[in-house]
Design a protein around this motif. Structure first.
Motif, PDB file in Angstrom:
ATOM      1  N   GLY A 243      -6.651  11.335  -0.660  1.00 33.07           N
ATOM      2  CA  GLY A 243      -7.869  11.578  -0.926  1.00 33.07           C
ATOM      3  C   GLY A 243      -7.729  11.350  -2.230  1.00 33.07           C
ATOM      4  N   THR A 244      -8.833  10.286  -3.295  1.00 36.48           N
ATOM      5  CA  THR A 244      -8.510   8.851  -3.953  1.00 36.48           C
ATOM      6  C   THR A 244      -7.434   9.521  -4.957  1.00 36.48           C
ATOM      7  OG1 THR A 244     -10.439  10.430  -4.928  1.00 36.48           O
ATOM      8  CG2 THR A 244     -11.353   9.053  -3.759  1.00 36.48           C
ATOM      9  N   ARG A 245      -7.508   8.509  -5.342  1.00 33.64           N
ATOM     10  CA  ARG A 245      -6.050   8.174  -6.455  1.00 33.64           C
ATOM     11  C   ARG A 245      -6.159   6.842  -7.191  1.00 33.64           C
ATOM     12  NH1 ARG A 245      -1.614   6.282  -7.885  1.00 33.64           N
ATOM     13  NH2 ARG A 245      -0.612   7.676  -8.872  1.00 33.64           N
TER      14      ARG A 245
ATOM     15  N   VAL B 104      -0.506   3.989   6.293  1.00 35.35           N
ATOM     16  CA  VAL B 104      -1.141   4.636   5.143  1.00 35.35           C
ATOM     17  C   VAL B 104      -1.670   5.716   5.155  1.00 35.35           C
ATOM     18  CG1 VAL B 104      -1.815   4.382   2.811  1.00 35.35           C
ATOM     19  CG2 VAL B 104      -1.101   2.318   3.763  1.00 35.35           C
TER      20      VAL B 104
ATOM     21  N   LEU C 258      -3.585  -8.444  -4.414  1.00 34.95           N
ATOM     22  CA  LEU C 258      -4.939  -7.751  -3.798  1.00 34.95           C
ATOM     23  C   LEU C 258      -6.119  -7.539  -5.032  1.00 34.95           C
ATOM     24  CD1 LEU C 258      -2.434  -6.146  -1.472  1.00 34.95           C
ATOM     25  CD2 LEU C 258      -3.426  -7.657  -0.769  1.00 34.95           C
ATOM     26  N   GLU C 259      -6.963  -7.409  -4.431  1.00 34.76           N
ATOM     27  CA  GLU C 259      -8.304  -6.268  -5.671  1.00 34.76           C
ATOM     28  C   GLU C 259      -7.938  -4.915  -4.274  1.00 34.76           C
ATOM     29  OE1 GLU C 259     -11.920  -6.648  -7.161  1.00 34.76           O
ATOM     30  OE2 GLU C 259     -12.379  -7.215  -4.965  1.00 34.76           O
ATOM     31  N   VAL C 260      -7.487  -4.120  -4.843  1.00 31.11           N
ATOM     32  CA  VAL C 260      -7.384  -2.723  -3.982  1.00 31.11           C
ATOM     33  C   VAL C 260      -8.548  -1.574  -4.640  1.00 31.11           C
ATOM     34  CG1 VAL C 260      -4.954  -3.133  -3.629  1.00 31.11           C
ATOM     35  CG2 VAL C 260      -5.547  -1.924  -5.460  1.00 31.11           C
ATOM     36  N   ALA C 261      -8.379  -0.416  -3.897  1.00 32.61           N
ATOM     37  CA  ALA C 261      -9.308   0.469  -4.753  1.00 32.61           C
ATOM     38  C   ALA C 261      -8.808   1.864  -4.057  1.00 32.61           C
ATOM     39  CB  ALA C 261     -10.608   0.690  -3.676  1.00 32.61           C
TER      40      ALA C 261
ATOM     41  N   GLN D 103       2.958   1.443  -3.212  1.00 32.38           N
ATOM     42  CA  GLN D 103       1.426   1.468  -4.808  1.00 32.38           C
ATOM     43  C   GLN D 103       1.051   2.885  -4.546  1.00 32.38           C
ATOM     44  OE1 GLN D 103       1.395  -1.858  -6.934  1.00 32.38           O
ATOM     45  NE2 GLN D 103       2.954  -3.524  -5.953  1.00 32.38           N
TER      46      GLN D 103
ATOM     47  N   ALA E 232       0.508  -1.300  -0.385  1.00 35.14           N
ATOM     48  CA  ALA E 232      -0.331  -0.208   0.235  1.00 35.14           C
ATOM     49  C   ALA E 232       0.826   1.153   0.156  1.00 35.14           C
ATOM     50  CB  ALA E 232      -0.739   0.149   1.124  1.00 35.14           C
ATOM     51  N   HIS E 233       1.951   1.148   0.586  1.00 34.64           N
ATOM     52  CA  HIS E 233       2.873   2.284   0.638  1.00 34.64           C
ATOM     53  C   HIS E 233       3.215   2.694  -0.691  1.00 34.64           C
ATOM     54  CE1 HIS E 233       5.003   5.264   3.507  1.00 34.64           C
ATOM     55  NE2 HIS E 233       6.022   4.608   2.589  1.00 34.64           N
TER      56      HIS E 233
ATOM     57  N   ILE F 136      -5.887  -1.079   6.500  1.00 33.53           N
ATOM     58  CA  ILE F 136      -6.696  -0.337   5.192  1.00 33.53           C
ATOM     59  C   ILE F 136      -7.423  -1.597   4.706  1.00 33.53           C
ATOM     60  CG2 ILE F 136      -5.274   0.414   5.026  1.00 33.53           C
ATOM     61  CD1 ILE F 136      -2.993  -0.927   3.448  1.00 33.53           C
TER      62      ILE F 136
ATOM     63  N   THR G 136     -12.232   1.922  -8.326  1.00 35.11           N
ATOM     64  CA  THR G 136     -11.607   2.273  -9.065  1.00 35.11           C
ATOM     65  C   THR G 136     -10.943   1.010  -8.804  1.00 35.11           C
ATOM     66  OG1 THR G 136     -10.283   3.428  -7.837  1.00 35.11           O
ATOM     67  CG2 THR G 136     -11.466   4.891  -9.748  1.00 35.11           C
ATOM     68  N   LYS G 137     -11.428  -0.697  -8.906  1.00 39.59           N
ATOM     69  CA  LYS G 137     -10.285  -1.237  -7.989  1.00 39.59           C
ATOM     70  C   LYS G 137      -9.461  -1.664  -9.351  1.00 39.59           C
ATOM     71  CE  LYS G 137     -14.409  -3.339  -5.188  1.00 39.59           C
ATOM     72  NZ  LYS G 137     -15.382  -4.333  -5.065  1.00 39.59           N
ATOM     73  N   ARG G 138      -8.236  -2.209  -8.673  1.00 41.05           N
ATOM     74  CA  ARG G 138      -7.702  -2.686  -9.269  1.00 41.05           C
ATOM     75  C   ARG G 138      -6.664  -3.809  -8.649  1.00 41.05           C
ATOM     76  NH1 ARG G 138      -1.911   0.568  -8.131  1.00 41.05           N
ATOM     77  NH2 ARG G 138      -2.756   1.259  -6.698  1.00 41.05           N
TER      78      ARG G 138
ATOM     79  N   PHE H  32      -2.510   2.504  -2.466  1.00 46.28           N
ATOM     80  CA  PHE H  32      -3.777   2.666  -2.491  1.00 46.28           C
ATOM     81  C   PHE H  32      -4.636   2.440  -1.003  1.00 46.28           C
ATOM     82  CE2 PHE H  32      -1.605  -1.784  -2.915  1.00 46.28           C
ATOM     83  CZ  PHE H  32      -1.525  -2.530  -1.931  1.00 46.28           C
ATOM     84  N   LYS H  33      -5.183   2.288  -0.556  1.00 43.09           N
ATOM     85  CA  LYS H  33      -5.515   2.728   0.420  1.00 43.09           C
ATOM     86  C   LYS H  33      -7.099   2.424   0.955  1.00 43.09           C
ATOM     87  CE  LYS H  33      -8.272   6.709  -0.678  1.00 43.09           C
ATOM     88  NZ  LYS H  33      -9.547   6.338  -0.731  1.00 43.09           N
TER      89      LYS H  33
ATOM     90  N   ASP I  88       2.140   0.538 -11.378  1.00 43.24           N
ATOM     91  CA  ASP I  88       2.217   1.074 -10.300  1.00 43.24           C
ATOM     92  C   ASP I  88       3.547  -0.277  -9.586  1.00 43.24           C
ATOM     93  OD1 ASP I  88       0.337   3.683  -9.132  1.00 43.24           O
ATOM     94  OD2 ASP I  88       2.025   3.437 -10.797  1.00 43.24           O
TER      95      ASP I  88
END
Lengths: 110, 298
Positions: free
Chosen positions: B30-32, B26, A107-110, A18, A15-16, A53, B69-71, A20-21, B38
């Motif tokens: 805001g939404t990124r 983390v 992981l699936e992240v948003a 790449q 997360a750090h 997270i 914005t799932k990835r 994502f939160k 990445d």
């Protein structure tokens, strides 16, 4: 519990790096011979990820079959238990070649 | 593993002081969202490619509330990789200084500490010994070791059921290890979890006392597979027990065909010279390795 914490650490590192939160799904690859109790892992994962997270994330376990190299038979045979006997010759001279994995796959992240 | 016993790793103390831990946080900023992949700089990637699922390409720079914005992020890392990285670091430090390190593991009550005290006494004048003691609570064991004149630090794992490489790394810093010495790490009495945690040692040595069942190697196979040497302790009691040494060895070799076995008694001293010879051989190997490395650099 320490393993579940290990999973969370890997997630937080990712997360750090790449950025994502929120993590919605976690895929783990767990070998049949790894000694990991899936039930216990799911329970600990929920406990450990609370307020992180990965809170509320779905845990998907990909079970990988066990296999070993039988020295007597000179071939790869399926194994269902660590240090079990060879299903072909009944011997114990087996070198585990697969099924001890404990990995965070994706992981699936948003 | 700790998934089965439910232990926690917080509350770790080294000689009564809390060891520091780094945590990565983390921050929600805001939404990124991004359309590219990445990659973590410097991270060890074993994967060939990464991919996204469920693409929803929103117009650039639009931050519609509730927009998904799932990835997918590929990790492909072993759960124990953090511990293993610390262990590798410990091992490098030990090898550089010619230190022979042993990780002693067993059930509680197998006589690890008594054996260790006896070993240190017998090695006096031949080999400098330093000890890292692991227990959930108290510094009783470190106190017993210090009474022999050897330097020792106590790690209290609190709720934790095993030592990990991070704790041991801090303990090593505290000990200021001497070149060409012997480092004995007495793990928490537990035949399950310590098997999975590499501390950077040269060998795991599993101690099985003859007052336990001879089938322990097949009941707790992970530990007996991880160890290179099995010490059968309390052998002076054999005449009073129905314990079969041959059976115990057979079970141990079933899970680990290559395991060496030495029968000892810390109380009577039987077999102790074989055990000390085994240590001497290993320590000589570590010293030679350091000298070779030093000669290679010079």
């Amino acid at each position: 519990m320490a393993l579940a914490e290990g999973v969370l650490q890997l997630i937080e590192d990712a997360a750090h790096q790449q950025e994502f939160k929120k993590v919605t799904t976690v895929w783990l690859e767990i070998g049949q011979l790894s000694g990991v109790e899936i039930e216990a892992m799911s329970f600990c994962f929920d406990a450990v990820t609370r307020d992180s997270i990965a809170a509320g994330a779905r845990l998907e376990i990909i079970a990988l079959p066990g296999s070993g190299w039988c020295m007597a038979c000179s071939e790869t045979v399926p194994m269902t238990e660590l240090f079990g006997e060879c299903p072909q010759c009944g011997g114990y001279q087996l070198q585990v070649t697969g099924g001890t994995e404990m990995r965070v796959k994706e992981l699936e992240v948003a | 593993m700790c998934t089965t016993c439910g232990c926690g790793s917080d509350e770790v103390k080294i000689d009564g002081e809390h060891s520091h831990h780094d945590h990565d946080h983390v921050h929600a900023d805001g939404t990124r969202h991004s359309h590219d992949h990445d990659h973590a700089p410097g991270a060890a990637h074993e994967h060939a490619h990464s991919h996204e699922h469920g693409h929803r390409y929103a117009p650039a720079h639009s931050h519609a509330p509730g927009m998904s914005t799932k990835r997918m992020v590929q990790i492909e890392q072993d759960i124990l990789s953090k511990n293993n990285a610390y262990a590798a670091q410990n091992r490098r430090r030990l090898v550089e200084r010619g230190i022979f390190a042993l990780n002693l593991v067993s059930s509680p009550g197998s006589g690890k500490t008594t054996l260790l005290v006896k070993t240190i006494e017998m090695l006096k004048g031949r080999q400098q010994v330093t000890v890292i003691e692991g227990d959930q609570q108290t510094s009783q064991d470190a106190d017993r070791i210090r009474a022999t004149g050897a330097r020792a630090v106590q790690i209290n794992t609190g709720k934790g059921c095993h030592l990990d490489a991070h704790m041991v790394g801090h303990a090593m810093e505290k000990l200021e290890l001497v070149e060409d010495s012997l480092l004995m790490i007495e793990n928490v009495g537990n035949l399950v979890c310590p098997a999975a945690f590499d501390l950077g040692e040269a060998h795991k040595v599993v101690i099985l006392s003859v007052t336990e069942g001879e089938d322990k190697p097949i009941k707790y196979p992970d530990m007996f597979r991880a160890a290179d040497l099995m010490l059968m302790n309390k052998c002076d009691l054999l005449p009073h027990l129905s314990f079969s040494v041959a059976k115990a060895i057979e079970f141990a070799r079933r899970v680990n065909p290559g395991i060496e076995v030495i029968e000892v008694s810390a109380t009577s001293g039987a077999g102790m010279t074989d055990w000390l010879d085994w240590i001497e051989r290993g320590a000589a190997g570590s010293r030679a390795q350091r000298r070779d490395a030093a000669a290679g650099i010079a």
